[in-house]
Design an enzyme around this catalytic site. Structure first.
Site, mmCIF file in Angstrom:
data_model
loop_
_atom_site.group_PDB
_atom_site.id
_atom_site.type_symbol
_atom_site.label_atom_id
_atom_site.label_comp_id
_atom_site.label_asym_id
_atom_site.label_seq_id
_atom_site.Cartn_x
_atom_site.Cartn_y
_atom_site.Cartn_z
ATOM 1 N N CYS A 199 0.815 -1.224 0.000
ATOM 2 C CA CYS A 199 0.000 0.000 0.000
ATOM 3 C C CYS A 199 0.843 1.267 0.000
ATOM 4 O O CYS A 199 0.621 2.175 0.801
ATOM 5 C CB CYS A 199 -0.960 0.013 1.178
ATOM 6 S SG CYS A 199 -2.304 -1.162 1.002
ATOM 7 N N TYR B 139 -1.400 4.502 1.252
ATOM 8 C CA TYR B 139 -2.438 4.817 0.256
ATOM 9 C C TYR B 139 -2.284 6.229 -0.300
ATOM 10 O O TYR B 139 -3.217 6.772 -0.889
ATOM 11 C CB TYR B 139 -3.845 4.655 0.826
ATOM 12 C CG TYR B 139 -4.388 3.241 0.817
ATOM 13 C CD1 TYR B 139 -3.562 2.138 0.663
ATOM 14 C CD2 TYR B 139 -5.752 3.013 0.975
ATOM 15 C CE1 TYR B 139 -4.072 0.859 0.667
ATOM 16 C CE2 TYR B 139 -6.276 1.735 0.980
ATOM 17 C CZ TYR B 139 -5.439 0.654 0.827
ATOM 18 O OH TYR B 139 -5.960 -0.609 0.829
ATOM 19 N N TRP C 171 -4.300 5.858 5.407
ATOM 20 C CA TRP C 171 -4.531 4.429 5.672
ATOM 21 C C TRP C 171 -3.576 3.903 6.735
ATOM 22 O O TRP C 171 -3.911 3.002 7.497
ATOM 23 C CB TRP C 171 -4.369 3.639 4.367
ATOM 24 C CG TRP C 171 -4.595 2.164 4.531
ATOM 25 C CD1 TRP C 171 -5.787 1.513 4.585
ATOM 26 C CD2 TRP C 171 -3.586 1.156 4.688
ATOM 27 N NE1 TRP C 171 -5.592 0.166 4.750
ATOM 28 C CE2 TRP C 171 -4.246 -0.079 4.823
ATOM 29 C CE3 TRP C 171 -2.192 1.184 4.722
ATOM 30 C CZ2 TRP C 171 -3.559 -1.285 4.985
ATOM 31 C CZ3 TRP C 171 -1.512 -0.016 4.877
ATOM 32 C CH2 TRP C 171 -2.194 -1.227 5.013
ATOM 33 N N TYR D 168 -9.734 -5.338 -6.486
ATOM 34 C CA TYR D 168 -8.921 -4.692 -5.461
ATOM 35 C C TYR D 168 -7.502 -5.274 -5.457
ATOM 36 O O TYR D 168 -7.320 -6.487 -5.426
ATOM 37 C CB TYR D 168 -9.595 -4.919 -4.111
ATOM 38 C CG TYR D 168 -9.015 -4.167 -2.946
ATOM 39 C CD1 TYR D 168 -8.882 -2.785 -2.968
ATOM 40 C CD2 TYR D 168 -8.645 -4.847 -1.790
ATOM 41 C CE1 TYR D 168 -8.378 -2.096 -1.868
ATOM 42 C CE2 TYR D 168 -8.151 -4.167 -0.688
ATOM 43 C CZ TYR D 168 -8.011 -2.796 -0.737
ATOM 44 O OH TYR D 168 -7.521 -2.124 0.363
ATOM 45 N N HIS D 169 -6.511 -4.408 -5.504
ATOM 46 C CA HIS D 169 -5.087 -4.763 -5.540
ATOM 47 C C HIS D 169 -4.645 -5.318 -6.887
ATOM 48 O O HIS D 169 -3.638 -6.022 -6.963
ATOM 49 C CB HIS D 169 -4.717 -5.743 -4.419
ATOM 50 C CG HIS D 169 -4.791 -5.150 -3.050
ATOM 51 N ND1 HIS D 169 -4.850 -5.922 -1.910
ATOM 52 C CD2 HIS D 169 -4.825 -3.862 -2.635
ATOM 53 C CE1 HIS D 169 -4.921 -5.131 -0.842
ATOM 54 N NE2 HIS D 169 -4.904 -3.867 -1.274
ATOM 55 N N HIS E 74 -3.135 -0.167 -6.603
ATOM 56 C CA HIS E 74 -4.409 0.398 -6.159
ATOM 57 C C HIS E 74 -5.019 1.351 -7.189
ATOM 58 O O HIS E 74 -5.493 2.444 -6.854
ATOM 59 C CB HIS E 74 -4.231 1.104 -4.818
ATOM 60 C CG HIS E 74 -3.927 0.181 -3.687
ATOM 61 N ND1 HIS E 74 -2.654 -0.304 -3.459
ATOM 62 C CD2 HIS E 74 -4.710 -0.365 -2.727
ATOM 63 C CE1 HIS E 74 -2.670 -1.103 -2.403
ATOM 64 N NE2 HIS E 74 -3.901 -1.166 -1.958
#
Length: 646
Positions: free
Chosen positions: A240, A284, A302, A502-503, A588
């Protein structure tokens, strides 16, 4: 640190349309076996039995092959491999190939790569191909323990219906298996290899804060191999993070699970370097390389505490960070229901002229940030009627004219319906209000999607889901779309084999194909996708469906050029245009590095001269791919050029 809320339920199969195939009557053959561990054991439905290559009285050498005869043709779109379950890891398959055949003589390779060395079930999905025979080739033993191969069970996934996808919509080709779930990826400028990483564990991020390590892997397109390494020397769990490519094309990775850290990868030395910690801990966040070679970052609640994640900038000349008190994060916050923990995530940042940064989203309010002195900020208006678009996407597809395409996103980070909205933002003089035009909507609402600009200026939008929920593929879109700036419309193209939500990430490769990978990284959940797939755009095919003949760049006059400089290029046959596409980095749904510059050449026979734009805010310093395109729009394989500021 708060963790993302997991979906309340998971679907067990996240390939497009796949089911385990009845193995009744099937047979297996192998290059060798140990008596008592025959190849038929992979079909017996008993996880306590195994096939094992011969190890007594002598070891049979690698590679080892096992071939399944399914006795009739199936529409095959995946294979599952269960390693032995007896607590012994000997023979776990590492590097491998999966091959298919209709007749047992002519074989195709829909998947290859490297499996993780553990006892978990390995699932390799791939594009549907009719086949009677399936062959698994074990090239290495995953742990390097010996020249062995073993398997408890092998199953085949298939679908009842199949129509060959038309090449006019491109083609999804081989699946690459990875020994990690790749949540971030970078194309390396000196080799064209793809660097990927997960977190402190290959398949899970939870609990990684303070671990000081990251599981990485590198895919080499030239050899088709995947190597892996656990990075500990920078003491940085790089899950992240913010990512930028610096003026030398090096991946510059900030924050994440270890929220203050900076790690830089030097591909020429194959070495990670620890840089100075940021002034503000972040996860993030987004970052952007500036026209003067510095790197700006903002947001990121985050991890490292919540709120007040104002801007700061890294100077390569002093190897230090400086806070920019005049660059507050507050103007770019969304109105997320989870508060600032989500509201300052994943900024859509574009380094621009005069060391400025344009923030196009995901907030509906756009902003200019100026990074000289202590910095400053200026509102840039609203993105037309588009609401906050968290986990949407933005890409600069024409840097010369300041054109940015934005797609999708949702008002809240999760559990809120995404939109299918698309807009083109045109930026010019820093500080001026840009123009915003709503263009034709996508066919599918998407959050967690990825956009990749192609050499011809079209934009490929991959994956995402209509109701964004971390670690869920329940509403995943398997149908990518292609945006054409000439018509301001989207075309649905051939489906991908795996949910990319997601990811996940997508990147343009130097051969003008696109790699789309990742998704998950949630431990034992069913939405981990330790793989990627390659997309060959329609420009690589003729109207009859055969592979197009491609122009070749024979030589370029320089591999390092100052903005405003000229590059002389020779080709093997006539071409009509060129384009520069900056190397990309992605995590992301954020890729602030990629952008495209169309180039119009002057020609003398098969020798062409192009001029790099004179403003380093347009032609950002760093590594770029230069493509030649013929009159049919077929691109060459790229050469690499390093663009420098004056």
């Amino acid at each position: 640190m708060r963790l993302p809320k997991l979906a309340t339920s998971f679907i067990s199969l996240t390939t497009l349309v796949a089911a385990q195939t009845d193995r009744t009557g099937w047979t297996a053959t192998a290059d060798s076996f140990q008596p008592g561990n025959e190849q038929a054991k992979v079909l017996d439905g008993n996880t306590g039995t195994i096939w094992h290559s011969q190890y007594s009285p002598n070891n049979a050498p690698l590679p080892h092959t096992i071939t399944l005869d399914m006795k009739k043709t199936y529409n095959v779109n995946g294979l599952t491999y269960l390693p032995r379950q007896d607590g012994n890891s000997n023979g776990n398959i590492g590097q491998h190939k999966i091959q298919l055949s209709l007749d047992g003589n002519s074989w195709s390779t829909p998947a290859f790569g490297t499996y993780l060395d553990d006892s978990s079930l390995k699932t390799t999905p791939f594009s549907t191909t009719p086949a009677r025979y399936v062959r698994l080739i074990a090239i290495t033993e995953a742990g390097g323990r010996g020249p062995w191969t073993s398997a408890a069970e092998i199953n085949i996934l298939s679908t009842a219906n199949y129509n060959p996808p038309p090449t006019r919509l491109g083609q999804w080709s081989s699946t690459l298996d990875f020994p990690i779930v790749p949540a971030a990826a970078v194309v390396l400028r000196d080799t064209g290899k793809v660097l990927i990483w997960s977190s402190y564990k290959p398949t899970d991020f939870s609990g990684g804060s303070g671990s000081g390590k990251t599981a990485t892997a590198i895919y080499d397109p030239a050899t088709g191999t995947v190597s892996q390494r656990l990075i500990t020397n920078t003491q940085h769990d790089m899950f992240c993070p913010g990512i930028s490519l610096d003026v030398n094309g090096r991946p510059f990775v900030t924050g994440g699970n270890d929220a203050a850290k900076l790690s830089i990868y030097d591909s020429s030395a194959d070495n990670w370097i620890a840089g100075p910690s940021m002034k503000i801990s972040r996860g993030y966040q987004a970052s952007a390389t500036l026209s003067d070679g510095r790197i700006f970052t903002i947001g990121g609640s985050w991890s490292g505490g919540q709120g007040n994640k104002n801007g700061e900038v890294y100077s390569p000349s002093s190897n230090s960070w400086s806070l920019l008190s005049g660059c507050p994060v507050a103007p770019m916050l969304t109105a997320d229901s989870a508060g600032v923990y989500r509201a300052d995530n994943h900024g859509w940042l574009f380094g621009w002229k005069g060391s400025s940064v344009f923030q196009a989203g995901p907030s509906k309010a756009m902003n200019w940030y100026f990074t000289t002195g202590s910095g400053s900020q200026k509102a840039a208006g609203l993105r037309a009627a588009d609401p906050d678009a968290m986990n949407g996407n933005a890409v600069m597809y024409d840097a010369v004219n300041g054109k940015i395409l934005t797609t999708g996103g949702a008002v809240n980070y999760q559990d809120t319906q995404a939109t299918a909205n698309a807009h083109v933002i045109t930026i010019g003089t820093p500080g001026n209000t840009p123009s915003v035009a709503k263009v034709g909507s996508m066919a599918t609402a998407r959050g967690f999607a990825n956009s990749v600009v192609l050499p011809n200026g079209k934009v490929l939008v991959i994956g995402g889901e209509s109701l964004p929920v971390p670690f869920s593929d329940n509403t995943a879109s398997f149908n990518p779309e292609m945006y054409d700036p000439a018509t301001s419309t989207f075309t649905v193209i051939n489906p991908i084999a795996v949910a990319r939500t997601y990811h996940s990430w997508g990147l343009l490769l130097p051969d003008a194909t696109v790699m789309s990978g990742g998704g998950g990284l949630c431990g034992s959940c069913s939405t981990n996708h330790p793989n990627a797939q390659i997309y060959k755009p329609a420009y690589l095919f003729t109207s009859s469906g055969s592979e197009a003949s491609r122009p070749t760049i024979n030589s370029i006059s320089t591999t390092s050029v100052v903005v405003g400089g000229k590059i002389t290029i020779t080709t093997n046959r006539a071409v009509s245009s060129f384009s520069l596409v900056r190397f990309g980095s992605a995590t992301h749904s954020v890729n602030t590095d990629q952008r495209r510059i169309p180039l119009t050449p002057t020609a003398s026979g098969l020798t062409y001269t192009v001029t790099v734009p004179s403003d380093s805010g347009v032609a950002l310093p760093g590594a770029w791919m230069i493509f030649a395109l013929d009159s049919a729009g077929v691109p060459s394989v790229a050469k690499t050029v390093l663009i420098r500021s004056p």
